[in-house]
Design a protein around this motif. Structure first.
Motif, short mmCIF file in Angstrom:
data_model
loop_
_atom_site.label_atom_id
_atom_site.label_comp_id
_atom_site.label_asym_id
_atom_site.label_seq_id
_atom_site.Cartn_x
_atom_site.Cartn_y
_atom_site.Cartn_z
N ALA B 129 0.83 -1.21 0.00
CA ALA B 129 0.00 0.00 0.00
C ALA B 129 0.87 1.26 0.00
CB ALA B 129 -0.92 -0.01 1.22
N SER B 130 1.99 1.21 0.69
CA SER B 130 2.90 2.37 0.71
C SER B 130 3.43 2.66 -0.70
CB SER B 130 4.08 2.12 1.65
OG SER B 130 3.62 1.88 2.95
N GLY B 131 3.72 1.61 -1.44
CA GLY B 131 4.17 1.78 -2.83
C GLY B 131 3.07 2.38 -3.69
N VAL B 132 1.85 1.90 -3.49
CA VAL B 132 0.71 2.44 -4.25
C VAL B 132 0.54 3.93 -3.92
CG1 VAL B 132 -1.79 2.32 -4.57
CG2 VAL B 132 -0.48 0.20 -4.38
N ALA B 133 0.62 4.25 -2.62
CA ALA B 133 0.45 5.65 -2.19
C ALA B 133 1.53 6.56 -2.80
CB ALA B 133 0.49 5.73 -0.66
N LEU B 134 2.73 6.04 -2.85
CA LEU B 134 3.85 6.79 -3.43
C LEU B 134 3.61 7.05 -4.92
CD1 LEU B 134 6.63 7.73 -2.37
CD2 LEU B 134 7.56 5.55 -3.16
N ALA B 135 3.14 6.01 -5.63
CA ALA B 135 2.87 6.15 -7.07
C ALA B 135 1.76 7.17 -7.31
CB ALA B 135 2.49 4.79 -7.66
N LEU B 136 0.69 7.12 -6.50
CA LEU B 136 -0.42 8.06 -6.68
C LEU B 136 0.05 9.49 -6.42
CD1 LEU B 136 -3.36 6.08 -4.99
CD2 LEU B 136 -3.02 6.46 -7.43
N ARG B 137 0.85 9.65 -5.39
CA ARG B 137 1.35 10.99 -5.08
C ARG B 137 2.26 11.51 -6.20
NH1 ARG B 137 4.56 12.06 0.41
NH2 ARG B 137 6.31 11.23 -0.77
N ASN B 138 3.10 10.63 -6.73
CA ASN B 138 4.00 11.02 -7.82
C ASN B 138 3.23 11.45 -9.06
OD1 ASN B 138 6.75 11.12 -9.02
ND2 ASN B 138 5.92 9.52 -10.35
N ALA B 139 2.05 10.83 -9.25
CA ALA B 139 1.24 11.15 -10.42
C ALA B 139 0.23 12.26 -10.12
CB ALA B 139 0.52 9.89 -10.90
N GLU B 161 8.90 -2.18 8.99
CA GLU B 161 9.66 -1.59 7.87
C GLU B 161 8.75 -0.60 7.13
OE1 GLU B 161 11.35 -4.57 5.29
OE2 GLU B 161 12.50 -5.52 6.88
N ALA B 162 7.51 -1.02 6.92
CA ALA B 162 6.57 -0.17 6.18
C ALA B 162 6.11 1.03 7.01
CB ALA B 162 5.36 -1.00 5.73
N ILE B 163 5.92 0.82 8.31
CA ILE B 163 5.50 1.93 9.19
C ILE B 163 6.58 3.02 9.19
CG2 ILE B 163 5.16 2.55 11.62
CD1 ILE B 163 3.65 -0.21 11.87
N MET B 164 7.84 2.60 9.28
CA MET B 164 8.94 3.58 9.25
C MET B 164 8.99 4.29 7.91
SD MET B 164 12.18 1.86 11.22
CE MET B 164 12.19 0.27 10.42
N PHE B 165 8.81 3.52 6.84
CA PHE B 165 8.88 4.07 5.48
C PHE B 165 7.79 5.11 5.24
CE2 PHE B 165 7.65 4.03 1.02
CZ PHE B 165 8.86 4.21 0.38
N ALA B 166 6.55 4.74 5.57
CA ALA B 166 5.42 5.65 5.30
C ALA B 166 5.54 6.92 6.14
CB ALA B 166 4.10 4.93 5.59
N GLY B 167 6.03 6.78 7.37
CA GLY B 167 6.22 7.95 8.23
C GLY B 167 7.29 8.88 7.66
N GLN B 168 8.41 8.31 7.26
CA GLN B 168 9.51 9.09 6.71
C GLN B 168 9.08 9.85 5.45
OE1 GLN B 168 12.71 9.51 7.77
NE2 GLN B 168 13.36 10.66 5.96
N HIS B 169 8.31 9.16 4.61
CA HIS B 169 7.93 9.76 3.33
C HIS B 169 6.60 10.54 3.43
CE1 HIS B 169 11.23 8.25 0.89
NE2 HIS B 169 11.22 7.22 1.73
N ARG B 170 6.10 10.68 4.62
CA ARG B 170 4.90 11.49 4.89
C ARG B 170 3.77 11.18 3.90
NH1 ARG B 170 6.87 15.15 8.57
NH2 ARG B 170 5.01 16.44 8.51
N LEU B 171 3.47 9.89 3.82
CA LEU B 171 2.44 9.46 2.86
C LEU B 171 1.05 9.74 3.43
CD1 LEU B 171 4.04 6.05 1.74
CD2 LEU B 171 4.04 8.23 0.51
N ASP B 172 0.60 10.97 3.25
CA ASP B 172 -0.67 11.33 3.88
C ASP B 172 -1.89 10.92 3.06
OD1 ASP B 172 -0.58 13.22 1.91
OD2 ASP B 172 -0.76 14.96 3.24
N ASN B 173 -1.64 10.20 1.97
CA ASN B 173 -2.77 9.59 1.24
C ASN B 173 -2.95 8.13 1.67
OD1 ASN B 173 -0.34 8.83 0.10
ND2 ASN B 173 -1.00 9.06 -2.03
N LEU B 174 -2.27 7.74 2.73
CA LEU B 174 -2.33 6.35 3.23
C LEU B 174 -3.10 6.33 4.55
CD1 LEU B 174 -1.22 3.38 2.96
CD2 LEU B 174 0.73 4.15 4.32
N ILE B 175 -4.16 5.54 4.60
CA ILE B 175 -5.01 5.45 5.80
C ILE B 175 -5.11 3.99 6.22
CG2 ILE B 175 -7.32 5.85 6.75
CD1 ILE B 175 -7.57 8.11 4.55
N VAL B 176 -4.56 3.69 7.37
CA VAL B 176 -4.53 2.29 7.83
C VAL B 176 -5.53 2.11 8.97
CG1 VAL B 176 -3.08 0.50 8.85
CG2 VAL B 176 -2.10 2.08 7.18
#
Lengths: 315, 275
Positions: B129-139, B161-176
């Protein structure tokens, strides 16, 4: 012709150019770099992502990006990307490819004994077997950097998961860069022989080439760089005239490696053909020394290859 | 957008009905995980019937949909009646779960319209999901990525690993949404390795965290719509405190409820009791 370069440098230089033209290419690294990567990561800060030493998340994030149509490169040390993240690769790339087109290119650097003095954790002798076991994953095991350069466009255009097994050390070219090589075939006949043919992959193609050049005999040599989804019929046809085939790989034998792929083909050939498998037996290597020295200890040196070839000619 | 009283009552009715249908599915498919599937019922009802998720049953891969990744796949049998009612697939499928020719099994995969990813092995969904969020944000896309995770899978290293990643990259389109039902297979989580205070732990990794009663439809709705409508520059986690086996007393108190089945002949009795 003889320029010495690492596979990763050739690949990363070319890929950096492609990233300029295609905004959907992402490059993820598990905190692993190289001088050639510096240019890429400084130029494309938003699309170069260091996920940290976290190979499982490397594959998972790559999958998510690919689900949205991005072309992804996931970069790490070969044994770590291929085995630490194996279930992520299996479920999210291999299985999920039954439903989606996922262009994730896993680049594992350090094939075989590239990291010679770092011991068994860094030696990578299982990756060909474990990757070949998974459906829907291509396995690319190049012998030189010119092949890697040619593979860049292939990796962008062919939108399914791939495992790229790069050597860690710089080596001279085997292929002429201007050569019109049909990469999709998956192998190349470097020279034709009479009764015996060597089939090698990766770094061992270099050793095999040197061994064959040093003896006065007409021995065939095939460089096999696709270890799954190659042109099976063309390879059967290229091998069908030989009495003996010798496979040489920097990996465990009698598993699912190059030897297994060739054995499968021999079973489909119309006549009997002897197969000699050269590679690592069921044992890890703790000895220290250069890669060539370790090959001497494990029966994979140039001399060992020459001796093996001679037994097939003299019989 | 706050849920009015009438809509909340309607959603409660939906939840009651989803529990009923989920029990009936378990009655014919005993390989399904009933206790795990009963805890997220209100979460799923709010997502799909509370106008939280954007989706189109006629076009499950509609690019404008919010992505919903079900990381605790085995514990989402309760999504089957919702997806069928919405028209993702024919309702007749509910009567043949796990049988020859069925599309619905004990663990859902993407051959079921409405499911995005492969499920069954825990700890994968959040990273994907973090990868998906990153792709959507990039687009520059505005769709959100929702993920349903279980507390048992918080033991997986890949989750962190994913919690650290999403926090670092401030993926605010990700809702868990964490279906915090307090139990894994062999025991209550507090007796295995206590995950609490899970909200505070995740917050420390740079997440926006809320915690609510996971069976309270109004509170779930408020929290999820606020996450969706007012991004904070951080990924969001809703810790939904739930009860594993919710609604079935013998499951609610049993630390081994995960693999416990309800006898098919008792299913209608349980449904009757819940009316």
């Amino acid at each position: 012709m003889t320029a010495i370069k690492t596979m990763r440098d050739a690949f990363l230089d070319g890929l950096c150019d492609r990233m300029r033209d295609d905004g959907s290419i992402f490059f993820l690294s598990a905190d692993f770099g190289s001088p050639a990567l510096d240019k890429l990561r400084l130029t494309y800060k938003g699309r170069f992502i260091n996920v940290g030493i976290a190979e499982q998340n490397l594959i998972n994030v790559a999958t998510g990006l690919a689900l949205e149509g991005c072309t992804v490169y996931a970069y790490a040390i070969a044994p770590f990307i291929s085995m630490r993240a194996y279930e992520q690769i299996r479920n999210n790339l291999s299985v999920m490819s039954e439903f989606y087109s996922l262009n994730v290119n896993m680049i594992g650097v350090g094939a075989g004994l590239s990291y010679d003095v770092s011991g068994p954790t860094h030696h990578c002798l299982e990756d060909i077997s474990v990757m070949r076991t998974l459906p829907n994953i291509d396995v690319f095991s190049p012998s030189d950097w010119a092949l890697c350069d040619k593979y860049i466009d292939y990796s962008i255009e062919n939108r399914h998961p791939k495992y790229l097994r790069f050597d860690g050390k710089p080596h001279p070219m085997i292929y002429d860069k201007s050569m019109n090589l049909d990469i999709k075939k998956g192998f190349h006949v470097l020279q034709k022989g009479d009764k015996t043919c060597v089939v090698a992959t990766g770094y061992m193609t270099h050793t095999a080439l040197k061994a064959i050049k040093s003896i006065d005999a007409c021995v065939g040599l095939i460089d096999m760089f696709f270890l799954s989804r190659y042109d099976e019929q063309a390879l059967i046809s290229a091998l069908s005239s030989y009495e003996t085939i010798i496979t040489i790989e920097e990996g465990f034998i009698d598993k699912a490696g190059l030897d297994s792929a060739v054995s499968h083909l021999i079973g489909k050939m119309p006549h009997d053909c002897k197969l000699i498998r050269m590679g690592f037996k069921d044992k890890y290597v703790f000895d220290l020394g250069s890669r060539d020295y370790l090959h001497e200890l494990t029966g994979l040196s140039q001399t060992d290859i020459i001796k093996t070839i001679q037994t097939t000619i003299e019989k | 957008m706050k849920l009015n009283r009438k809509d909340e009552l309607l959603l409660r009715d939906r939840a009651l009905n989803v529990r009923r249908e989920t029990l009936r599915i378990h009655g014919i498919a005993q390989g399904t995980r009933i206790a795990s599937s009963l805890s997220p019922v209100e979460i799923l009802v709010v997502l799909y019937y509370g106008k939280v998720l954007a989706f189109d049953p006629a076009n499950p891969s509609w690019p404008g949909r919010d992505r919903f990744i079900v990381s605790k796949g085995h514990g989402s049998i309760s999504l089957y009646p919702i997806l069928s009612e919405l028209g993702y697939f024919d309702k007749s499928e509910l009567a043949i779960v796990c049988q020859k020719g069925a599309i619905l099994g004990a663990i859902p995969d993407p051959h079921i319209p409405g499911y995005e990813t492969i499920n069954g092995s825990l700890g994968h969904g959040l990273g994907v999901a973090s990868g998906v969020a990153l792709a959507l944000r990039n687009a520059n896309r505005t769709e959100k990525v929702f993920v349903l995770v279980g507390d048992g899978e918080m033991y997986e290293g890949a989750m962190w690993e994913a919690i650290m990643f999403a926090g670092q990259h401030r993926l605010d389109n990700l809702i868990v949404i964490l279906d915090n039902n307090k139990a894994c297979m062999l025991d209550f989580c507090k007796n295995v390795i206590d995950l609490e205070p899970i909200d505070k732990k995740v917050k420390l990794f740079g997440w926006n965290v809320k915690r609510v009663d996971g069976h309270n439809i109004g509170k779930l709705h408020n929290a999820l719509t606020s996450f969706k409508e007012a991004p904070t520059g951080k990924p969001s986690l809703l810790v939904a405190d739930t009860i594993k086996g919710k609604g079935i007393q013998e499951l609610e108190t049993d630390p081994l409820s995960h693999t416990k089945n309800i006898n098919p002949k008792d299913i209608e009795l349980h449904i009757e009791r819940r009316k």
